[in-house]
Scaffold this motif. Structure first.
Motif, short mmCIF file in Angstrom:
data_model
loop_
_atom_site.label_atom_id
_atom_site.label_comp_id
_atom_site.label_asym_id
_atom_site.label_seq_id
_atom_site.Cartn_x
_atom_site.Cartn_y
_atom_site.Cartn_z
N ASP A 3 0.85 -1.20 0.00
CA ASP A 3 0.00 0.00 0.00
C ASP A 3 0.88 1.25 0.00
OD1 ASP A 3 -2.35 -1.43 0.03
OD2 ASP A 3 -2.37 -1.57 2.22
N PRO A 4 0.38 2.32 -0.63
CA PRO A 4 1.20 3.54 -0.69
C PRO A 4 1.23 4.29 0.64
CG PRO A 4 -0.95 3.93 -1.66
CD PRO A 4 -0.91 2.47 -1.29
N ILE A 5 2.19 5.18 0.75
CA ILE A 5 2.14 6.20 1.81
C ILE A 5 1.25 7.30 1.26
CG2 ILE A 5 3.46 7.90 3.12
CD1 ILE A 5 5.83 5.92 3.00
N VAL A 6 0.22 7.66 1.99
CA VAL A 6 -0.71 8.68 1.52
C VAL A 6 -0.36 10.00 2.19
CG1 VAL A 6 -3.13 9.39 1.44
CG2 VAL A 6 -2.52 7.02 0.99
N VAL A 7 -0.19 11.03 1.36
CA VAL A 7 0.17 12.36 1.86
C VAL A 7 -1.08 13.23 1.75
CG1 VAL A 7 1.59 14.39 1.45
CG2 VAL A 7 2.58 12.10 1.17
N LEU A 8 -1.43 13.89 2.84
CA LEU A 8 -2.64 14.72 2.84
C LEU A 8 -2.25 16.19 2.69
CD1 LEU A 8 -4.63 13.02 5.76
CD2 LEU A 8 -4.25 12.23 3.41
N GLY A 9 -2.70 16.79 1.60
CA GLY A 9 -2.41 18.20 1.34
C GLY A 9 -1.20 18.36 0.43
N ALA A 13 4.59 21.52 2.70
CA ALA A 13 4.95 20.37 3.55
C ALA A 13 4.59 19.06 2.86
CB ALA A 13 4.23 20.48 4.90
N GLY A 14 3.35 18.95 2.40
CA GLY A 14 2.89 17.70 1.77
C GLY A 14 3.74 17.36 0.55
N LEU A 15 4.01 18.38 -0.28
CA LEU A 15 4.76 18.08 -1.51
C LEU A 15 6.22 17.77 -1.22
CD1 LEU A 15 3.11 20.45 -4.09
CD2 LEU A 15 3.15 17.96 -4.12
N THR A 16 6.78 18.38 -0.21
CA THR A 16 8.16 18.02 0.16
C THR A 16 8.23 16.56 0.58
OG1 THR A 16 8.65 20.28 0.83
CG2 THR A 16 10.08 18.57 1.73
N ALA A 17 7.25 16.16 1.41
CA ALA A 17 7.23 14.75 1.83
C ALA A 17 7.07 13.84 0.61
CB ALA A 17 6.08 14.52 2.82
N ALA A 18 6.12 14.18 -0.27
CA ALA A 18 5.86 13.32 -1.43
C ALA A 18 7.08 13.26 -2.35
CB ALA A 18 4.65 13.86 -2.20
N TYR A 19 7.72 14.40 -2.53
CA TYR A 19 8.90 14.48 -3.42
C TYR A 19 10.01 13.57 -2.89
CZ TYR A 19 12.90 16.74 -5.74
OH TYR A 19 14.04 17.00 -6.46
N VAL A 258 1.19 10.82 5.90
CA VAL A 258 1.85 12.07 6.28
C VAL A 258 0.81 13.15 6.03
CG1 VAL A 258 3.74 13.65 5.83
CG2 VAL A 258 4.10 11.18 5.57
N SER A 259 0.40 13.83 7.08
CA SER A 259 -0.72 14.76 6.95
C SER A 259 -0.30 16.20 7.23
CB SER A 259 -1.83 14.36 7.94
OG SER A 259 -2.69 15.45 8.15
N SER A 260 -0.61 17.09 6.28
CA SER A 260 -0.41 18.53 6.53
C SER A 260 -1.75 19.22 6.74
CB SER A 260 0.34 19.17 5.35
OG SER A 260 -0.44 19.11 4.18
N VAL A 417 2.55 17.13 9.82
CA VAL A 417 3.64 18.02 9.42
C VAL A 417 3.06 19.37 9.02
CG1 VAL A 417 5.18 16.18 8.59
CG2 VAL A 417 3.52 17.19 7.02
N GLY A 418 3.93 20.37 8.86
CA GLY A 418 3.52 21.65 8.26
C GLY A 418 2.94 22.63 9.25
N ARG A 419 2.37 23.69 8.70
CA ARG A 419 1.95 24.85 9.49
C ARG A 419 0.68 24.55 10.30
NH1 ARG A 419 2.62 30.91 8.56
NH2 ARG A 419 0.61 31.91 8.57
#
Ligand SMILES: Cc1cc2nc3c(=O)[nH]c(=O)nc-3n(C[C@H](O)[C@H](O)[C@H](O)COP(=O)(O)OP(=O)(O)OC[C@H]3O[C@@H](n4cnc5c(N)ncnc54)[C@H](O)[C@@H]3O)c2cc1C
Length: 481
Positions: A3-9, A13-19, A258-260, A417-419
């Protein structure tokens, strides 16, 4: 990992994690409610005009964040000079303030009053220092408080300075641009350079959104998925963690999340639902909202600055950006310019609820009243409302956050993560750093405390808790999206 790691937002923050996840070969799906990436740091594009929601400077003390910016955008990152002034009492003060300029613009009478009031405060400080107003008056004198502190602070936070906590002043004024600059201007420079006085900054050629669009493209190129228009409304918990996330009616099984998203939103979306005290804490975390009115003007920019702070209490605008000064590529038509008027507000209040045309009229009228542009030059206007722009630190926020963190500890494969994810009033570089540490925790088994990450140093120093500006956030801040 199946299963994937799902990034919220899909903000910074979200895109840095996904990248970073995608670059290391981990399967990743990003779920973003909006139709564009970048979150609060996105660039809006209307009729080819590009504008930020509030001008976004790229500056950081973190070498690894700087390296990532270079890696993603390379030479597309411009180095821009900063020019900013304060519009105060019908006049313009250079900002950062210069003593000679301040003395000249204040005039001998006002200068004498300010110095007398400062000396009086030094000779006879008041005993009680519970509020921002008392704290500033004690250190700078009432006259300087009235001149330089009151109007702008009240615009930003939406409550009288007498309701803002003294501790917040104590914490922020050491680093707060205007206050420190005012003190430097009157009392001479002591100590080091202040963050917000930095004379130049980096900026993507096409605005900050270019950074996040490039990251999203890199995620897709590495085999990940960035799903837009996918609002997350459920986190299904099972087996001691998040088993699946629901967005747009579809459930996506996940190895980790990983949720922003705002931390309160995440708690309220969880099923089985957390206990009532956690839900109450989630409801109690509040935000200050914000809106931008971008005006396309016939002719050149009406002022040379990148932005101007507007202290005058007669107008509601708090800051005005000149996007051509940020980057020449923000304005597509020669012979035209674009300014962005920023208004601090609460969702549902009078400003927020005004129609777009009325807001454009208000902004054009205020530009004219300030002598910063003839309203007849306005060729077009665009309004963007930004919910949850500023996490509010009121008297109860730290306790609420502790309750939410207690619940998050019971869901080990869910990382905030994130603001708004951490309910921290912080810049993009900090949001990115929290995502970097979260990815190391997930892929390398590292044990970073993401909540302790700080952009100025690697981690918060012990006891460095941020202080709340609000004693009690206004009821208006409770409005839900
Ligand atoms: C006026 C203003 C000026 C600023 N200036 C600067 C500056 O000069 N320099 C700087 O570095 N920083 C600046 N910042 C701060 C910067 O904008 C933030 O630090 C940064 O955007 C935070 O990134 P993030 O990814 O944590 O959150 P966000 O940018 O808020 O991104 C979160 C994303 O989650 C999405 N989302 C929310 N709910 C859901 C849901 N239920 N389902 C799916 N998606 C959802 C949102 O649509 C958004 O795209 C400024 C902020 C403001 C308000």
């Amino acid at each position: 990992m199946s299963d994937p790691i799902v990034v919220l937002g899909a903000g910074p923050a979200g895109l840095t994690a996904a990248y970073l996840l995608a670059r290391r070969g981990a399967p990743v799906v990003v779920l973003e409610a909006d139709e564009v990436v970048g979150g609060i740091a996105r660039t809006e594009v209307r009729d080819g005009y590009r504008f930020d929601l509030g001008g976004h400077r790229f500056f950081t003390k973190s070498a690894e964040v700087g390296r990532l910016w270079d890696e993603v955008l390379g030479e597309e990152m411009l180095l821009r000079p900063r020019r900013s002034r304060i519009r105060w009492n019908g006049r313009f003060l250079d900002y950062p303030l210069r003593p000679a300029d301040v003395a000249r613009k204040l005039g001998p009478v006002e200068l004498t009053r300010a110095v007398a009031s400062y000396l009086a405060a030094q000779a006879r400080p008041r005993g009680r220092e519970e509020t921002f107003e008392q704290w500033v008056c004690n250190r700078f004198g009432r006259r300087l408080f009235e001149l330089f502190f009151r109007a702008y602070t009240e615009k930003v936070w939406g409550v009288p300075c007498a309701e803002i906590r003294a501790e917040w002043a104590a914490q922020r004024i050491r680093g707060l641009s205007l206050a420190t600059a005012a003190r430097h201007a009157l009392l001479g420079e002591r100590g080091g350079q202040v963050k917000s006085l930095i004379g130049e900054f980096r900026y993507p050629r096409l605005g900050p959104g270019q950074m996040w669009e490039a990251m999203a493209a890199a995620v897709a190129a590495a085999g990940g998925e960035v799903r837009l228009g996918a609002r997350v409304d459920r986190l299904r918990l099972a087996g001691g963690g998040v088993a699946a996330v629901r967005a747009g009616g579809e459930e996506i099984a996940c190895a980790a999340v990983v949720s922003s998203l705002p931390v309160g939103t995440v708690a309220r979306a969880a099923r089985p639902a957390p206990g009532p005290e956690v839900l109450a804490a989630a409801r109690g975390l509040r935000h200050r909202d914000f809106l931008t009115v971008a005006l396309v003007l016939d002719g050149p920019p009406p002022f040379p600055d990148t932005w101007i702070y507007i202290h005058d209490p007669q107008v509601r605008v708090g800051r005005i950006q000149n996007f051509l000064a940020w980057s020449p590529w923000m304005v597509p038509e020669p012979g035209r310019s674009c300014v962005g008027l920023e208004y601090f507000c609460f969702r549902g209040d009078e400003l927020w609820s005004m129609g777009d045309e009325d807001l454009v009229d208000l902004a054009a009228g205020e530009l004219g009243r300030l002598g910063l542009g003839d309203p007849r030059r306005v060729a077009a206007g665009h309004v963007v409302r930004v919910p949850r722009a500023y996490p509010i630190y009121d008297a109860g926020y730290a306790e609420r956050l502790a309750t939410l963190r207690g619940w998050l500890d019971t869901v080990p494969n869910l990382v905030q993560v994130g603001r708004n994810g951490l309910h921290r009033y912080n810049n993009s570089d900090h949001s990115m750093l929290t995502a970097m540490r979260a990815v190391e925790n997930l892929l390398d088994g590292a044990a970073h405390d993401v909540w302790a990450v700080n952009a100025d140093s690697a981690y918060h120093e012990e006891g460095g808790r941020e202080e709340p500006p609000y004693r009690d956030a206004p009821a208006a801040a409770l409005a839900e999206a």
